[in-house]
Design an enzyme around this catalytic site. Structure first.
Site, short mmCIF file in Angstrom:
data_model
loop_
_atom_site.label_atom_id
_atom_site.label_comp_id
_atom_site.label_asym_id
_atom_site.label_seq_id
_atom_site.Cartn_x
_atom_site.Cartn_y
_atom_site.Cartn_z
N LYS A 75 -17.03 -3.22 -55.07
CA LYS A 75 -17.17 -3.87 -53.76
C LYS A 75 -16.78 -5.34 -53.92
O LYS A 75 -16.89 -5.90 -55.01
CB LYS A 75 -18.64 -3.80 -53.29
N GLY A 173 -25.01 -1.23 -33.57
CA GLY A 173 -23.66 -1.65 -33.97
C GLY A 173 -22.64 -0.82 -33.21
O GLY A 173 -22.75 0.41 -33.16
N GLY A 175 -19.08 -1.23 -33.64
CA GLY A 175 -17.78 -1.54 -34.22
C GLY A 175 -17.08 -0.22 -34.54
O GLY A 175 -17.30 0.79 -33.87
N VAL A 177 -17.47 2.03 -36.84
CA VAL A 177 -18.32 3.19 -37.15
C VAL A 177 -19.13 3.62 -35.91
O VAL A 177 -19.15 4.80 -35.55
CB VAL A 177 -19.27 2.86 -38.33
N GLY A 178 -19.79 2.65 -35.27
CA GLY A 178 -20.64 2.98 -34.12
C GLY A 178 -19.87 3.63 -32.99
O GLY A 178 -20.33 4.64 -32.41
#
Ligand code: NAD
Length: 364
Positions: A75, A173, A175, A177-178
Site C-alpha cells: 500500500k 460514502g 464514491g 464503491v458506495g
C-alpha cells in the site's frame, strides 16, 4: 537444516519518501511478497499515516491471498490534498521514486483514480486499473468492488436471516464503491434507505432512487441535495434502522463509541478496516454478522490482477463473482461451525496460504 517457525509475515519494507523541492511526503509499505509482487492502492490524503498504511498493506496481503491471486500485499500513501492542482506532478515524482521497487504494483485508492494510474504508468510502465484507452480495465468506472459487495451480500444474507430482495440498506460514502454497491444491490431488489458523504446523510425509509442520487452527487458534489429524504449528520448513518450496513468510506468508523447503536443485522465491509477490533468483537456478541473487508471488497483487486494478467472484462467479472461468493460461504461456514469471529476465520485461511508460500522460500 530445519527452518525456524515463522512468527511474523511482515511488513517487509516500510519506506518514507520526502521530496524537498515539492515539500511532498509519501509512504510505501510492502507487507509480504511470498505469493508474488505486492498489489495495493495509493491513498492520497492529508492525514494518512505510516500506521494506517501498514494496516492497509496487511489487509492487502490477506485479501490477495484468500482471493487466490499471485500477489502479495502492499500500500502507499501520498500526504496531500486529493484536490491539489499539483496532483499530476506529485504522482509523477512518486512514480519515479518507486521505479526500482519492482515488488510494489500501485493501484487506485481513496483520493486516486484511473487517471492517476495512467500518470504512474506513463512514467514507469507499472500500475493497475488503467483507463480503457491504454488497455486497462477501469475498475472504479466498472464498479468492480461494489459488484463484489453485492455478490457477498447475496451469500451472506441467509446467514443473517435476511432476504436480499426487499432488504433495507444504508451506505456510508458515495464514491466509486458506495455508488456501485447501491446500483448492484438495488438491481437485486434491495432498498437503499440511507446514504452519506462528507456533507451529511440522506435518509428515506421508503427507498432512495439510486440513479437520481448518482446524478445529484455527480452534478452537485453531495448526496444531501437529494430532495426526497431527510438530512441527518454523517455519523447518524450508522444508527439507522436497516438490515444491511455498508461502510464504504474511511477507516475505524464503527468503534466502541458508536457500536452499541448499530441496528443492522448484517455489515458488509466495503471500506478497508472500517471497524475497530474491539467493535468487531462487540458486534459478534450482539449477533450482528460482519463480513470482513478483505473478503467483501476484493472485487477491485481481483479486477486489477486480471488486468495485469491481460484478461478480459468478462473474465474479470466472472472471477469476482466466483471468488467472492466462494470465500464468503467458506468463511461464514467456518465462523458458525467454530463459533469464531468472521475475521478470525478469514485470517486463518488467508494466513495459512501465505505461510505455506513463505516456507517454500529461501531463508534470509
Ligand atoms: P472515493 O474517494 O471514490 O469515495 C469515498 C466516498 O466517501 C466519497 O463519497 C466521500 O465523500 C465519502 N466520505 C469520506 N469521508 C466520509 C465520512 N467521514 N462520512 C461519510 N462519507 C465520507 O473512494 P472509494 O474508491 O469509493 O473507496 C472507499 C473505501 O473503499 C476506501 O476505504 C477504500 O480503501 C475502499 N476500497 C476501495 C476499492 C475500490 O475499488 N475503489 C476497493 C477496495 C476497498
Amino acid at each position: 537444516m530445519d527452518k525456524p517457525a515463522i512468527k511474523e509475515i511482515g511488513p517487509s519494507k516500510v519506506i518514507q519518501l520526502f521530496f524537498p523541492v515539492s515539500n511532498l511526503h509519501a509512504i510505501v509499505v510492502v507487507d509480504n511478497t511470498a505469493l508474488g509482487p505486492s498489489i495495493g492502492g495509493v491513498r492520497v490524503s492529508q492525514d494518512v499515516t505510516i500506521e494506517e498504511v501498514k494496516r492497509l498493506a496487511r489487509t492487502m496481503t490477506m485479501k490477495n491471498s484468500i482471493a487466490g491471486l499471485p500477489h502479495g500485499g502492499g500500500k502507499a500513501g501520498i500526504i496531500a490534498d486529493p484536490r491539489d492542482p499539483k496532483k499530476e506532478h506529485y504522482f509523477r515524482i512518486f512514480a519515479q521514486a518507486i521505479k526500482d521497487l519492482q515488488e510494489y504494483i500501485p493501484g487506485p485508492d481513496m483520493g486516486s483514480n484511473e487517471e492517476c494510474m495512467a500518470w504512474i504508468y506513463d512514467e514507469i510502465r507499472r500500475a493497475t486499473a488503467l483507463p480503457e484507452e491504454i488497455g486497462g480495465l477501469p475498475l472504479d468506472k466498472l464498479g468492480a468492488t461494489g459488484f463484489g459487495l453485492a455478490k457477498c451480500a447475496e451469500i451472506a444474507c441467509p446467514y443473517a436471516n435476511i432476504e436480499l430482495k426487499g432488504a433495507r440498506v444504508a451506505i456510508q460514502g458515495f464514491g466509486s464503491v458506495g455508488k456501485a454497491a447501491a446500483k448492484f444491490l438495488s438491481e437485486k431488489g434491495a432498498v437503499i434507505v440511507a446514504v452519506s458523504d462528507t456533507k451529511g446523510s440522506i435518509c428515506n425509509p421508503d427507498g432512495i432512487d439510486v440513479n437520481e442520487l448518482i446524478d445529484i452527487k455527480e452534478n452537485t458534489g453531495t448526496v444531501v441535495n437529494y430532495k426526497k429524504g431527510t438530512i441527518k449528520r454523517c455519523e447518524e448513518l450508522f444508527l439507522i434502522q436497516c438490515d444491511i450496513l455498508i461502510p464504504a468510506a474511511t477507516p475505524d468508523v464503527i468503534s466502541k463509541e458508536n457500536v452499541e447503536g448499530v441496528k443492522a443485522k448484517l455489515i458488509i465491509q466495503g471500506a478497508n478496516i472500517p471497524i475497530t477490533k474491539e467493535a468487531e468483537e462487540i458486534l459478534h456478541k450482539k449477533g450482528i454478522l460482519s463480513v470482513p473487508d478483505f473478503i467483501a471488497n476484493a472485487g477491485g483487486v481481483i479486477m486489477a490482477a486480471m488486468e495485469y494478467a491481460k484478461k478480459s472484462e468478462k473474465e474479470a467479472f466472472d472471477a469476482i463473482s466466483e471468488r467472492i461468493k466462494k470465500n464468503t460461504k467458506l468463511i461464514l461456514e467456518k465462523t458458525f461451525k467454530e463459533k469464531t469471529l468472521p475475521r478470525q476465520a478469514a485470517e486463518a485461511i488467508a494466513k495459512e496460504r501465505v505461510l505455506k508460500a513463505m516456507t517454500s522460500k529461501r531463508i534470509l
